[in-house]
Design an enzyme around this catalytic site. Structure first.
Site, PDB file in Angstrom:
ATOM      1  N   TYR A 157      -7.235   5.603  28.051  1.00  9.27           N
ATOM      2  CA  TYR A 157      -6.773   5.425  29.442  1.00  9.27           C
ATOM      3  C   TYR A 157      -5.359   4.837  29.434  1.00  9.27           C
ATOM      4  O   TYR A 157      -4.547   5.115  30.304  1.00  9.27           O
ATOM      5  CB  TYR A 157      -7.754   4.554  30.226  1.00  9.27           C
ATOM      6  CG  TYR A 157      -7.648   4.704  31.731  1.00  9.27           C
ATOM      7  CD1 TYR A 157      -7.818   5.954  32.336  1.00  9.27           C
ATOM      8  CD2 TYR A 157      -7.368   3.601  32.545  1.00  9.27           C
ATOM      9  CE1 TYR A 157      -7.720   6.095  33.713  1.00  9.27           C
ATOM     10  CE2 TYR A 157      -7.275   3.733  33.921  1.00  9.27           C
ATOM     11  CZ  TYR A 157      -7.451   4.983  34.496  1.00  9.27           C
ATOM     12  OH  TYR A 157      -7.353   5.116  35.866  1.00  9.27           O
ATOM     13  N   LYS A 164      -3.281   0.783  36.952  1.00 12.39           N
ATOM     14  CA  LYS A 164      -4.396   0.405  37.851  1.00 12.39           C
ATOM     15  C   LYS A 164      -4.460  -1.111  38.031  1.00 12.39           C
ATOM     16  O   LYS A 164      -4.831  -1.591  39.112  1.00 12.39           O
ATOM     17  CB  LYS A 164      -5.731   0.939  37.323  1.00 12.39           C
ATOM     18  CG  LYS A 164      -5.914   2.455  37.446  1.00 12.39           C
ATOM     19  CD  LYS A 164      -5.875   2.955  38.874  1.00 12.39           C
ATOM     20  CE  LYS A 164      -6.375   4.399  38.978  1.00 12.39           C
ATOM     21  NZ  LYS A 164      -6.115   4.993  40.315  1.00 12.39           N
TER      22      LYS A 164
HETATM   23  P1  NAD Z   1      -8.166  14.561  41.969  1.00 10.26           P
HETATM   24  O1  NAD Z   1      -7.385  15.317  40.947  1.00 10.26           O
HETATM   25  O2  NAD Z   1      -9.091  15.314  42.808  1.00 10.26           O
HETATM   26  O3  NAD Z   1      -7.195  13.697  42.880  1.00 10.26           O
HETATM   27  C1  NAD Z   1      -5.971  13.175  42.429  1.00 10.26           C
HETATM   28  C2  NAD Z   1      -4.967  13.438  43.522  1.00 10.26           C
HETATM   29  O4  NAD Z   1      -3.717  12.845  43.220  1.00 10.26           O
HETATM   30  C3  NAD Z   1      -4.721  14.934  43.745  1.00 10.26           C
HETATM   31  O5  NAD Z   1      -5.014  15.270  45.066  1.00 10.26           O
HETATM   32  C4  NAD Z   1      -3.240  15.082  43.458  1.00 10.26           C
HETATM   33  O6  NAD Z   1      -2.629  16.058  44.270  1.00 10.26           O
HETATM   34  C5  NAD Z   1      -2.771  13.684  43.808  1.00 10.26           C
HETATM   35  N1  NAD Z   1      -1.424  13.387  43.309  1.00 10.26           N
HETATM   36  C6  NAD Z   1      -0.996  13.234  42.030  1.00 10.26           C
HETATM   37  N2  NAD Z   1       0.341  13.030  42.010  1.00 10.26           N
HETATM   38  C7  NAD Z   1       0.753  13.038  43.304  1.00 10.26           C
HETATM   39  C8  NAD Z   1       2.023  12.912  43.944  1.00 10.26           C
HETATM   40  N3  NAD Z   1       3.161  12.734  43.249  1.00 10.26           N
HETATM   41  N4  NAD Z   1       2.076  12.969  45.298  1.00 10.26           N
HETATM   42  C9  NAD Z   1       0.952  13.154  46.024  1.00 10.26           C
HETATM   43  N5  NAD Z   1      -0.277  13.304  45.479  1.00 10.26           N
HETATM   44  C10 NAD Z   1      -0.360  13.245  44.134  1.00 10.26           C
HETATM   45  O7  NAD Z   1      -8.930  13.422  41.124  1.00 10.26           O
HETATM   46  P2  NAD Z   1      -9.784  12.154  41.605  1.00 10.26           P
HETATM   47  O8  NAD Z   1     -10.599  11.808  40.423  1.00 10.26           O
HETATM   48  O9  NAD Z   1     -10.413  12.423  42.897  1.00 10.26           O
HETATM   49  O10 NAD Z   1      -8.667  11.024  41.732  1.00 10.26           O
HETATM   50  C11 NAD Z   1      -8.463  10.286  42.920  1.00 10.26           C
HETATM   51  C12 NAD Z   1      -8.292   8.812  42.621  1.00 10.26           C
HETATM   52  O11 NAD Z   1      -9.518   8.310  42.101  1.00 10.26           O
HETATM   53  C13 NAD Z   1      -7.225   8.479  41.586  1.00 10.26           C
HETATM   54  O12 NAD Z   1      -6.542   7.308  41.977  1.00 10.26           O
HETATM   55  C14 NAD Z   1      -8.046   8.194  40.351  1.00 10.26           C
HETATM   56  O13 NAD Z   1      -7.379   7.315  39.469  1.00 10.26           O
HETATM   57  C15 NAD Z   1      -9.235   7.529  40.975  1.00 10.26           C
HETATM   58  N6  NAD Z   1     -10.421   7.432  40.125  1.00 10.26           N
HETATM   59  C16 NAD Z   1     -10.942   8.544  39.539  1.00 10.26           C
HETATM   60  C17 NAD Z   1     -12.070   8.444  38.732  1.00 10.26           C
HETATM   61  C18 NAD Z   1     -12.644   9.651  38.026  1.00 10.26           C
HETATM   62  O14 NAD Z   1     -13.350   9.475  37.027  1.00 10.26           O
HETATM   63  N7  NAD Z   1     -12.415  10.857  38.523  1.00 10.26           N
HETATM   64  C19 NAD Z   1     -12.662   7.190  38.545  1.00 10.26           C
HETATM   65  C20 NAD Z   1     -12.123   6.073  39.182  1.00 10.26           C
HETATM   66  C21 NAD Z   1     -10.994   6.207  39.968  1.00 10.26           C
HETATM   67  O1  0WE Z   2      -7.699   7.646  36.922  1.00 10.11           O
HETATM   68  C1  0WE Z   2      -8.225   8.524  36.272  1.00 10.11           C
HETATM   69  C2  0WE Z   2      -7.434   9.720  35.802  1.00 10.11           C
HETATM   70  C3  0WE Z   2      -6.051   9.763  36.380  1.00 10.11           C
HETATM   71  C4  0WE Z   2      -5.137  10.773  35.755  1.00 10.11           C
HETATM   72  C5  0WE Z   2      -5.551  11.976  35.197  1.00 10.11           C
HETATM   73  C6  0WE Z   2      -4.611  12.862  34.662  1.00 10.11           C
HETATM   74  C7  0WE Z   2      -5.011  14.153  33.993  1.00 10.11           C
HETATM   75  C8  0WE Z   2      -3.896  15.173  34.017  1.00 10.11           C
HETATM   76  C9  0WE Z   2      -3.794  10.468  35.741  1.00 10.11           C
HETATM   77  N1  0WE Z   2      -2.883  11.311  35.214  1.00 10.11           N
HETATM   78  C10 0WE Z   2      -3.256  12.488  34.695  1.00 10.11           C
HETATM   79  N2  0WE Z   2      -2.301  13.307  34.189  1.00 10.11           N
HETATM   80  C11 0WE Z   2      -2.540  14.579  33.801  1.00 10.11           C
HETATM   81  O2  0WE Z   2      -1.628  15.274  33.324  1.00 10.11           O
HETATM   82  N3  0WE Z   2      -9.553   8.392  35.938  1.00 10.11           N
HETATM   83  C12 0WE Z   2     -10.221   7.146  36.247  1.00 10.11           C
HETATM   84  C13 0WE Z   2     -10.320   9.415  35.193  1.00 10.11           C
HETATM   85  C14 0WE Z   2     -10.188   9.116  33.746  1.00 10.11           C
HETATM   86  O3  0WE Z   2      -9.102   9.516  33.050  1.00 10.11           O
HETATM   87  C15 0WE Z   2      -9.255   9.040  31.762  1.00 10.11           C
HETATM   88  C16 0WE Z   2     -10.439   8.319  31.648  1.00 10.11           C
HETATM   89  C17 0WE Z   2     -11.054   8.357  32.931  1.00 10.11           C
HETATM   90  C18 0WE Z   2     -12.322   7.710  33.330  1.00 10.11           C
HETATM   91  C19 0WE Z   2      -8.389   9.161  30.670  1.00 10.11           C
HETATM   92  C20 0WE Z   2      -8.763   8.587  29.449  1.00 10.11           C
HETATM   93  C21 0WE Z   2      -9.943   7.871  29.336  1.00 10.11           C
HETATM   94  C22 0WE Z   2     -10.801   7.723  30.428  1.00 10.11           C
END
Ligand code: NAD
Ligand code: 0WE
Length: 258
Positions: A157, A164
């Site tokens: 991560y 974060k």
């Molecule tokens: P997702 O890919 O569906 O959403 C990520 C969003 O970020 C997308 O809509 C993308 O367009 C937007 N984004 C990225 N760069 C941007 C920019 N420059 N301007 C505007 N929008 C931008 O994935 P998700 O998992 O729904 O992620 C949403 C949030 O949840 C993130 O903050 C992520 O860190 C957090 N999160 C995700 C997880 C997981 O496991 N999926 C767990 C905990 C927290």
């Molecule tokens: O916040 C996240 C992921 C956010 C994210 C994902 C990507 C993938 C594509 C940010 N930047 C990028 N850039 C890219 O090019 N999560 C909480 C999901 C997540 O991501 C991981 C995790 C978990 C959980 C990455 C490594 C280890 C665990």
């Protein structure tokens, strides 16, 4: 009557029907909220417009959060459409792909660090700054999405964990700064979910399997569950809660040894 009846809410971060922002939008619409959506790039415009329509919304605006002008334009348009705003949902994160694998010290770069903090942490303050006037005088709320990697070391991560941590501190500083105006600021810390942001992450499948095996509820969390918690935090049911991080992770964060 839903617990968000007639609240006006801006959703930033829908990219697909798997997005946490989409789970949140659905919960909020179900509880009676009126929604507006943004999309990051033209490639996502049709997808977000189609999803918005399912919630009865046709307010769909472009917003790359790296661009102040695009953020300002969103609120200029919203001011013409709505008399005020009750909530902003920030569900956005980005780090350059190569930051998210291997040893942190090997992977981190000045540019990777700056970009991940700009998009994943500063953008929350930027939305608060631009949306402030519309949120005033109506018990407004800001919600963002965070992850356990802010406070514990999660392999790969890497710089996203530091970003974060900054986002979570941002929640507290924004809560203190905007509390006197009646605006509450909170985060939901979600467990891992297979979304676009998770696709392409090495071994994401094994993370989901590990959580399932160890976490108190013995299963992974859903976007619906995260969305319900976000809807609650936005609502007047949470009127006494600000500056906080609410874990929606089937209990994983309480474990010391699994
Ligand atoms: P997702 O890919 O569906 O959403 C990520 C969003 O970020 C997308 O809509 C993308 O367009 C937007 N984004 C990225 N760069 C941007 C920019 N420059 N301007 C505007 N929008 C931008 O994935 P998700 O998992 O729904 O992620 C949403 C949030 O949840 C993130 O903050 C992520 O860190 C957090 N999160 C995700 C997880 C997981 O496991 N999926 C767990 C905990 C927290
Ligand atoms: O916040 C996240 C992921 C956010 C994210 C994902 C990507 C993938 C594509 C940010 N930047 C990028 N850039 C890219 O090019 N999560 C909480 C999901 C997540 O991501 C991981 C995790 C978990 C959980 C990455 C490594 C280890 C665990």
């Amino acid at each position: 009557m839903g617990f968000l009846q007639d609240k006006k809410i801006l959703i930033v971060g829908v990219a697909s029907e798997r997005s946490i922002a989409w789970g949140t939008a659905q919960a909020m619409a179900r509880e009676g909220a009126k929604l507006a959506f943004t999309y990051q790039t033209d490639k996502l415009k049709k997808r977000v417009t189609d999803l918005a329509a399912k919630t009865g919304s046709n307010l769909v605006l472009p917003c790359d959060v790296a661009e102040d002008a695009q953020i300002d334009a969103v609120f200029q348009t919203l001011e013409q459409e709505w008399d005020g705003l009750d909530c902003i949902v920030h569900s956005v994160a980005y780090a350059p792909r190569e930051q998210l694998e291997g040893n942190y010290v090997d992977a981190v770069t000045r540019q990777g660090f700056a970009t991940s903090h700009d998009i994943s942490a500063y953008s929350f303050a930027a939305l608060a700054k631009a949306g402030r006037k519309m949120l005033q005088g109506r018990n407004g709320a800001l919600i963002t999405m965070t992850y356990l990697g802010a406070v514990r070391v999660v392999p790969n991560y890497n710089v996203m964990g530091i970003a974060k941590a900054s986002l979570e501190a941002n929640v507290r500083y924004l809560a203190a700064a905007l509390g006197p105006e009646g605006i509450r600021v909170n985060a939901v810390s979600a467990g891992p979910i297979r979304t676009l942001a998770a696709s392409g992450i090495n071994d994401f499948r094994s993370m989901l399997t590990q959580v399932e095996a160890k976490t108190p509820l013995r299963r992974n969390v859903t976007i619906e569950e995260v969305g319900n918690a976000a809807a609650f935090l936005c609502s007047d049911l949470a009127s006494g809660i600000t500056g906080d991080i609410l874990y929606v992770d089937t209990g994983y964060h309480i474990l010391g040894m699994a």
